[in-house]
Design an enzyme around this catalytic site. Sequence first.
Site, mmCIF file in Angstrom:
data_model
loop_
_atom_site.group_PDB
_atom_site.id
_atom_site.type_symbol
_atom_site.label_atom_id
_atom_site.label_comp_id
_atom_site.label_asym_id
_atom_site.label_seq_id
_atom_site.Cartn_x
_atom_site.Cartn_y
_atom_site.Cartn_z
ATOM 1 N N CYS A 166 0.342 -1.140 0.019
ATOM 2 C CA CYS A 166 0.253 -0.252 -0.083
ATOM 3 C C CYS A 166 0.493 0.989 -0.261
ATOM 4 C CB CYS A 166 -1.020 -0.185 1.316
ATOM 5 S SG CYS A 166 -2.238 1.353 0.950
ATOM 6 N N HIS A 213 -3.335 -5.779 1.230
ATOM 7 C CA HIS A 213 -2.455 -6.028 2.783
ATOM 8 C C HIS A 213 -2.829 -7.166 3.304
ATOM 9 C CE1 HIS A 213 -2.649 -1.399 4.495
ATOM 10 N NE2 HIS A 213 -3.450 -1.286 3.235
ATOM 11 N N GLU A 273 -0.515 -8.790 5.136
ATOM 12 C CA GLU A 273 -0.506 -8.509 6.815
ATOM 13 C C GLU A 273 -1.089 -8.236 7.354
ATOM 14 O OE1 GLU A 273 -0.234 -5.821 4.804
ATOM 15 O OE2 GLU A 273 -0.224 -3.764 6.716
#
Lengths: 232, 83
Positions: free
Chosen positions: A87, A202, A204
């Site tokens: 991002c 994302h 994560e």
Amino acid sequence: MTTRVGVVTFPGSLDDRDAQRAIRLVGAEPVALWHRDKDLHQVDAVVLPGGFSYGDYLRAGAISRFSPVMATIIEQAKLGMPVLGICNGFQVLTESHLLPGAMLRNNHLHFICRDQKLRVENASTAWTTDYQVGQEISVPLKNMDGRYTADARTIDELESEGRVVFRYLAGGPNEVANPNGSINDIAGITNAAGNVVGLMPHPEHAVEPLIGTGKTDGLGFFTSVLKQLVSS
Amino acid sequence: MARVVVDVMLKPEILDPQGQAVQRALPRLGFAGIADVRQGKRFELELEGPVDDAALARIREAAETFLANTVIEDFTVRVEETS
């Protein structure tokens, strides 16, 4: 020896802790890196996390690109160190010219936040070897400036060299695949060497079944780089 | 003191949804006849010293490396005299 993966915190980074947690979950050691520090503290790889570094003033990622830590990361990335930009981290990588192209405001001008389906297009980068080409994964997406663009020659080069790593897919019959107007539905790309990868969604945030998408589709990024570093 | 103005605009071929949103709002507000709007950024740089060729060259360098992203944006540099 434990593999050390650095996560940079810029003023305005939001997802640095999530990235550190994902790294810890796969058995590597997360190392917090500070934007004003030139030293990388002997890390083997670096994650540039999501957020709004320096408030996205000027352009997303434009000011961070000139931080002391980035000078060293740019140098090391060119020598082959794996770098993942998620991002805002992807925006920093394009502003740094470690990845080609640029990021623009979403075509509909809205901040978007949803689970995003992606197709894996390249499973040979430092960060994607634990995926398979054609595999579909779902990870959260949340951004304002996610419209990837580049000139026609650069896009041809990316496409012909297989450097588009992820493409947006519709999550259901009523969902538009492309969330931001990104060229060719590009969600993530890599450099020619395959060690630098940037993507808007994302991974994560999708590493534990209890949170995010309820899936752990994002773990592959971190297991991939770990394997690459252990075997190198 | 001298002022140097750097104007930064998205390249003509790049879609500018912010400009389009403004353009769509104009007729609703009674401002008819505007065919297109593009939105840019203006930087006003106040110089400590004189605006000579060296100073302008430094500003062009700043514009090219930092103020504008030349992948997507064009820029112009001009001097504006102030009292």
